[in-house]
Design an enzyme around this catalytic site. Sequence first.
Site, mmCIF file in Angstrom:
data_model
loop_
_atom_site.group_PDB
_atom_site.id
_atom_site.type_symbol
_atom_site.label_atom_id
_atom_site.label_comp_id
_atom_site.label_asym_id
_atom_site.label_seq_id
_atom_site.Cartn_x
_atom_site.Cartn_y
_atom_site.Cartn_z
ATOM 1 N N ASP A 6 41.604 37.247 27.162
ATOM 2 C CA ASP A 6 41.465 36.611 28.474
ATOM 3 C C ASP A 6 40.465 35.469 28.441
ATOM 4 O O ASP A 6 39.266 35.694 28.293
ATOM 5 C CB ASP A 6 40.969 37.643 29.497
ATOM 6 C CG ASP A 6 42.046 38.647 29.843
ATOM 7 O OD1 ASP A 6 43.153 38.225 30.214
ATOM 8 O OD2 ASP A 6 41.779 39.859 29.747
ATOM 9 N N HIS A 42 45.263 41.364 23.668
ATOM 10 C CA HIS A 42 45.302 40.502 24.853
ATOM 11 C C HIS A 42 43.928 39.858 25.022
ATOM 12 O O HIS A 42 42.908 40.548 25.097
ATOM 13 C CB HIS A 42 45.673 41.325 26.085
ATOM 14 C CG HIS A 42 45.839 40.506 27.323
ATOM 15 N ND1 HIS A 42 46.993 39.800 27.609
ATOM 16 C CD2 HIS A 42 44.990 40.263 28.353
ATOM 17 C CE1 HIS A 42 46.851 39.160 28.753
ATOM 18 N NE2 HIS A 42 45.637 39.423 29.235
ATOM 19 N N SER A 46 43.332 44.737 26.340
ATOM 20 C CA SER A 46 42.600 43.537 26.745
ATOM 21 C C SER A 46 41.170 43.618 26.229
ATOM 22 O O SER A 46 40.378 44.454 26.675
ATOM 23 C CB SER A 46 42.586 43.414 28.268
ATOM 24 O OG SER A 46 41.675 42.392 28.614
ATOM 25 N N GLY A 55 42.749 47.070 29.814
ATOM 26 C CA GLY A 55 41.393 46.851 29.326
ATOM 27 C C GLY A 55 40.551 48.089 29.489
ATOM 28 O O GLY A 55 40.386 48.893 28.559
ATOM 29 N N SER A 56 40.051 48.301 30.719
ATOM 30 C CA SER A 56 39.164 49.450 30.967
ATOM 31 C C SER A 56 39.827 50.768 30.618
ATOM 32 O O SER A 56 39.176 51.657 30.055
ATOM 33 C CB SER A 56 38.740 49.517 32.437
ATOM 34 O OG SER A 56 38.763 48.271 33.012
ATOM 35 N N MET A 70 38.680 32.579 30.566
ATOM 36 C CA MET A 70 38.375 32.228 31.967
ATOM 37 C C MET A 70 37.400 31.073 32.014
ATOM 38 O O MET A 70 36.430 31.043 31.250
ATOM 39 C CB MET A 70 37.741 33.418 32.681
ATOM 40 C CG MET A 70 38.578 34.679 32.615
ATOM 41 S SD MET A 70 37.714 36.038 33.408
ATOM 42 C CE MET A 70 38.869 37.377 33.124
ATOM 43 N N HIS A 79 45.719 34.670 27.236
ATOM 44 C CA HIS A 79 45.976 34.482 28.663
ATOM 45 C C HIS A 79 44.970 33.464 29.194
ATOM 46 O O HIS A 79 43.786 33.779 29.334
ATOM 47 C CB HIS A 79 45.808 35.859 29.343
ATOM 48 C CG HIS A 79 45.971 35.868 30.816
ATOM 49 N ND1 HIS A 79 45.655 36.965 31.598
ATOM 50 C CD2 HIS A 79 46.430 34.932 31.678
ATOM 51 C CE1 HIS A 79 45.896 36.699 32.865
ATOM 52 N NE2 HIS A 79 46.369 35.466 32.942
ATOM 53 N N MET A 134 43.323 31.639 31.879
ATOM 54 C CA MET A 134 43.035 31.556 33.316
ATOM 55 C C MET A 134 42.145 30.343 33.523
ATOM 56 O O MET A 134 40.953 30.464 33.833
ATOM 57 C CB MET A 134 42.345 32.845 33.779
ATOM 58 C CG MET A 134 43.325 34.007 33.908
ATOM 59 S SD MET A 134 42.481 35.594 33.949
ATOM 60 C CE MET A 134 42.407 35.923 32.215
ATOM 61 N N MET A 167 50.578 39.297 37.262
ATOM 62 C CA MET A 167 49.224 39.797 37.539
ATOM 63 C C MET A 167 49.304 40.894 38.592
ATOM 64 O O MET A 167 49.836 40.685 39.675
ATOM 65 C CB MET A 167 48.316 38.672 38.064
ATOM 66 C CG MET A 167 47.835 37.673 37.034
ATOM 67 S SD MET A 167 47.016 38.363 35.579
ATOM 68 C CE MET A 167 45.699 39.339 36.286
ATOM 69 N N GLY A 169 40.441 37.422 37.033
ATOM 70 C CA GLY A 169 39.025 37.056 36.961
ATOM 71 C C GLY A 169 38.127 38.177 36.471
ATOM 72 O O GLY A 169 37.081 37.904 35.900
ATOM 73 N N PHE A 170 38.541 39.399 36.689
ATOM 74 C CA PHE A 170 37.670 40.526 36.328
ATOM 75 C C PHE A 170 38.494 41.704 35.827
ATOM 76 O O PHE A 170 39.601 41.932 36.311
ATOM 77 C CB PHE A 170 36.855 40.992 37.553
ATOM 78 C CG PHE A 170 36.041 39.878 38.158
ATOM 79 C CD1 PHE A 170 34.776 39.564 37.651
ATOM 80 C CD2 PHE A 170 36.559 39.109 39.195
ATOM 81 C CE1 PHE A 170 34.041 38.511 38.179
ATOM 82 C CE2 PHE A 170 35.833 38.057 39.729
ATOM 83 C CZ PHE A 170 34.567 37.752 39.223
ATOM 84 N N GLY A 171 37.904 42.444 34.887
ATOM 85 C CA GLY A 171 38.501 43.697 34.468
ATOM 86 C C GLY A 171 38.123 44.792 35.455
ATOM 87 O O GLY A 171 37.292 44.577 36.350
ATOM 88 N N GLY A 172 38.749 45.937 35.314
ATOM 89 C CA GLY A 172 38.348 47.116 36.076
ATOM 90 C C GLY A 172 38.708 47.117 37.552
ATOM 91 O O GLY A 172 38.129 47.866 38.332
ATOM 92 N N ASP A 220 49.576 42.973 33.968
ATOM 93 C CA ASP A 220 48.159 42.859 33.617
ATOM 94 C C ASP A 220 47.264 43.113 34.831
ATOM 95 O O ASP A 220 47.338 42.393 35.822
ATOM 96 C CB ASP A 220 47.933 41.425 33.079
ATOM 97 C CG ASP A 220 46.509 41.187 32.584
ATOM 98 O OD1 ASP A 220 45.733 42.144 32.498
ATOM 99 O OD2 ASP A 220 46.202 40.015 32.280
ATOM 100 N N GLY A 221 46.411 44.142 34.706
ATOM 101 C CA GLY A 221 45.417 44.419 35.746
ATOM 102 C C GLY A 221 45.581 45.800 36.336
ATOM 103 O O GLY A 221 46.610 46.106 36.940
HETATM 104 C C1 DX5 Z 1 42.028 40.079 34.605
HETATM 105 C C2 DX5 Z 1 42.497 39.975 33.169
HETATM 106 C C3 DX5 Z 1 42.940 41.262 32.591
HETATM 107 C C4 DX5 Z 1 41.852 42.290 32.509
HETATM 108 C C5 DX5 Z 1 42.493 43.631 32.689
HETATM 109 O O1 DX5 Z 1 41.784 38.831 35.112
HETATM 110 O O2 DX5 Z 1 43.596 39.080 33.071
HETATM 111 O O3 DX5 Z 1 43.589 41.115 31.338
HETATM 112 O O4 DX5 Z 1 41.137 42.263 31.312
HETATM 113 O O5 DX5 Z 1 41.514 44.578 32.778
HETATM 114 P P1 DX5 Z 1 41.771 46.041 33.359
HETATM 115 O O6 DX5 Z 1 42.857 46.648 32.519
HETATM 116 O O7 DX5 Z 1 40.458 46.682 33.219
HETATM 117 O O8 DX5 Z 1 42.227 45.872 34.788
HETATM 118 ZN ZN ZN Z 2 44.804 39.030 31.140
#
Ligand code: DX5
Ligand code: ZN
Length: 221
Positions: free
Chosen positions: A34, A32, A7, A196-197, A36, A65, A67, A136, A141-144, A174-175
């Site tokens: 994202d 991937h 991501s 992602g992270s 938003m 993706h 959102m 999901m 909405g947020f990574g990490g 994802d997530g």
């Molecule tokens: C969250 C995103 C994810 C996000 C995942 O809303 O859809 O794709 O980037 O990030 P990690 O892997 O850090 O949870």
């Molecule tokens: Zn995503």
Amino acid sequence: MHLIAPSVLAADFTCLQKDFDMVNRSMADWFHVDVMDGRFVPNISFGMPVVAAMKRMAEKPLDVHLMIEEPDRYLEAFRKAGADVLTVHYEACPHLHRTIAHIKETGAKAGVSLNPHTHVSLLEDVLEDLDLILVMSVNPGFGGQKFIYQTLPKIRKLKQMLQERNAHALIEVDGGVGLQNAEKILQAGADVLVAGSAIFKSDDPEETIRRMKEIGTAKMV
Ligand code: DX5
Ligand code: ZN
């Protein structure tokens, strides 16, 4: 074999080219991406011009993706920007059947995503039309964020539904996905892991991708 989709939300935005080059030469399968809108989710990420720039750097498919609310208004634009897979949210689509057909008309593969509270059975009547189902495993909405473990039975149920109907959609998760839980997620039935992270914040992202890709393929001797 399962697919890995890093991501890029967790990539270094001051030097995307460097991170894209790394993913291009890695064992990852997709990017991937994202998107938003600050309405469907509390956060805002980026839109079509940035996706188009990513397309120019990517040598692998863009898994976009969305959102966003009212995704139908933007499907052509994101396809034009370079999306190979377009995923909308179940919760944002009152006319989901029409939206899926609309995605296919653009020429992209069609995905639908479910928030953690949305039951998999709600997809029963469109299952055969889908190329991808994105489960999901955090609130979008947020990574990490931390992986929500109630996701595992959802993946199992979905896998069973797909097998019963001989449907071909891939299950993407994802997530909060990382090396510590990837095996469990794959065992539950996932086909695509988004991370992602866990990838971009690791010491050696390319090696992390390799390890994630090779989970479950270790030889017995
Ligand atoms: C969250 C995103 C994810 C996000 C995942 O809303 O859809 O794709 O980037 O990030 P990690 O892997 O850090 O949870
Ligand atoms: Zn995503």
